[in-house]
Design an enzyme around this catalytic site. Structure first.
Site, PDB file in Angstrom:
ATOM      1  N   HIS A 167       0.816  -1.213   0.000  1.00 15.30           N
ATOM      2  CA  HIS A 167       0.000   0.000   0.000  1.00 15.30           C
ATOM      3  C   HIS A 167       0.850   1.263   0.000  1.00 15.30           C
ATOM      4  O   HIS A 167       0.393   2.323  -0.445  1.00 15.30           O
ATOM      5  CB  HIS A 167      -0.950  -0.006   1.197  1.00 15.30           C
ATOM      6  N   VAL A 212       1.701   3.850  -4.096  1.00 21.85           N
ATOM      7  CA  VAL A 212       1.259   5.248  -4.081  1.00 21.85           C
ATOM      8  C   VAL A 212       2.486   6.150  -3.966  1.00 21.85           C
ATOM      9  O   VAL A 212       3.116   6.222  -2.913  1.00 21.85           O
ATOM     10  CB  VAL A 212       0.292   5.505  -2.901  1.00 21.85           C
ATOM     11  N   ASP A 214       8.068   5.400  -0.336  1.00 24.61           N
ATOM     12  CA  ASP A 214       8.597   6.592   0.326  1.00 24.61           C
ATOM     13  C   ASP A 214       8.049   6.793   1.735  1.00 24.61           C
ATOM     14  O   ASP A 214       8.207   7.864   2.324  1.00 24.61           O
ATOM     15  CB  ASP A 214       8.303   7.837  -0.516  1.00 24.61           C
ATOM     16  N   SER A 218       5.093   7.247   2.675  1.00 26.00           N
ATOM     17  CA  SER A 218       4.019   8.244   2.757  1.00 26.00           C
ATOM     18  C   SER A 218       2.753   7.702   3.407  1.00 26.00           C
ATOM     19  O   SER A 218       1.928   8.474   3.906  1.00 26.00           O
ATOM     20  CB  SER A 218       3.697   8.805   1.366  1.00 26.00           C
ATOM     21  N   THR A 263      -1.911 -15.046   1.577  1.00 22.16           N
ATOM     22  CA  THR A 263      -1.794 -16.279   2.360  1.00 22.16           C
ATOM     23  C   THR A 263      -1.802 -15.973   3.856  1.00 22.16           C
ATOM     24  O   THR A 263      -1.998 -16.873   4.672  1.00 22.16           O
ATOM     25  CB  THR A 263      -0.500 -17.037   2.001  1.00 22.16           C
ATOM     26  N   ASP A 313      -6.777 -16.858   3.949  1.00 23.77           N
ATOM     27  CA  ASP A 313      -6.304 -18.201   3.589  1.00 23.77           C
ATOM     28  C   ASP A 313      -6.733 -19.126   4.726  1.00 23.77           C
ATOM     29  O   ASP A 313      -5.948 -19.424   5.635  1.00 23.77           O
ATOM     30  CB  ASP A 313      -4.788 -18.188   3.427  1.00 23.77           C
ATOM     31  N   SER A 372      -4.716 -21.400   7.408  1.00 20.57           N
ATOM     32  CA  SER A 372      -3.278 -21.185   7.254  1.00 20.57           C
ATOM     33  C   SER A 372      -2.938 -19.700   7.249  1.00 20.57           C
ATOM     34  O   SER A 372      -1.924 -19.297   6.715  1.00 20.57           O
ATOM     35  CB  SER A 372      -2.808 -21.830   5.935  1.00 20.57           C
ATOM     36  N   ASP A 387       2.730 -19.467   3.264  1.00 25.80           N
ATOM     37  CA  ASP A 387       2.925 -20.665   2.446  1.00 25.80           C
ATOM     38  C   ASP A 387       2.198 -20.482   1.119  1.00 25.80           C
ATOM     39  O   ASP A 387       1.642 -19.417   0.842  1.00 25.80           O
ATOM     40  CB  ASP A 387       2.438 -21.921   3.174  1.00 25.80           C
TER      41      ASP A 387
END
Length: 262
Positions: free
Chosen positions: A4, A8, A12, A14, A131, A181, A184, A189
């Protein structure tokens, strides 16, 4: 958080900046409201600042923490070159414009990744990060209760899985979470790919991987191989992503506190 941030304005840091009365920062954008772990980064930054003030950027700390978190839960380890500087700009609008939503189809996903210099294979590989972790029910319940506005479920979801999710996630539930997941979600994995092939990917963007020849082939190869290449591939794709639009030299700054521009 790693993904994330890097998608964008590049890697950096941000995403770590707090909003102010005059600016809604990236972390306040809807796609980032479920992102957690800011306190971990702040604590690491404080410890580093005590040892060598003004030297290590929040951007580097974020990427190092992400790598080490994955390695701690039996995932792969990758190289994280350091020397990035922190950005001075963080807006919710930029986050909304650059982060592909969980409802994205395969065409928009491929376009979003291509705009960052990442391939269809990188898309399939980095989606494997699902996962681990959970998601709020509110991010996918439209697939369960009102997919086309007629009170129906997403036909690309396995019907048994829909029933299971409905037992956990009621309409308009903004509190309950579901594992991305199942069984798990605390271990890194390749089982995510088996989940997707069974039509049990939690997001539309997971299911979308089956709608492209390249991404579908990768998903199936990782779901069926005894010794999948996912770990090696993930490390390689993370190294590529972590090089997106980095700031160095006189660009950016080394923040004293990750949540605030100097």
């Amino acid at each position: 958080m790693n993904f994330h941030d890097c998608f964008v304005k590049g890697c950096d840091g941000s995403i770590l900046i707090n909003s102010t009365s005059s600016n809604q920062a990236e972390k306040s954008a809807p796609p980032n409201l479920s992102v957690i772990g800011f306190g971990v980064i702040d604590a690491a930054k404080a410890a580093v600042e005590q040892m060598c003030p003004g030297v290590v950027s929040c951007a580097d700390i974020l990427l190092l923490a992400a790598r080490d978190a994955v390695a701690t839960i039996r995932g792969p380890y990758w190289k994280v070159p350091t020397g990035r500087r922190d950005g001075r700009v963080s807006t919710a609008a930029d986050a909304l414009a650059n982060l592909p939503p969980g409802s994205a189809n395969i065409s928009s996903l491929k376009a979003a990744f291509a705009s960052k210099g990442l391939s269809s294979i990188d898309l399939a590989v980095l989606s494997g990060a699902h996962t681990i972790g959970v998601s709020f029910c509110s991010t996918f319940t439209n697939r369960l209760y009102n997919f086309t506005g007629k009170g129906d479920s997403d036909p690309t979801l396995d019907t048994e899985y829909v029933t299971r999710l409905k037992s956990k996630c009621k309409p308009n539930d903004a509190v309950q979470t579901a594992e991305m997941d199942p069984g798990s979600f605390k271990t890194f994995d390749s089982s995510y790919y088996s989940v997707v092939t069974k039509r049990r990917g939690l997001f539309e963007s997971d299911s979308a991987l089956l709608n492209d020849a390249v991404t579908k082939a990768y998903v199936k190869s990782q779901a069926t191989k005894r010794g999948p290449t996912f770990f090696k591939d993930f490390a390689k794709s993370m190294e590529k992503m972590n090089a997106i639009e980095i700031l160095t030299g006189n660009n950016g700054e080394i923040r004293k506190h990750c949540a605030f521009i100097n």
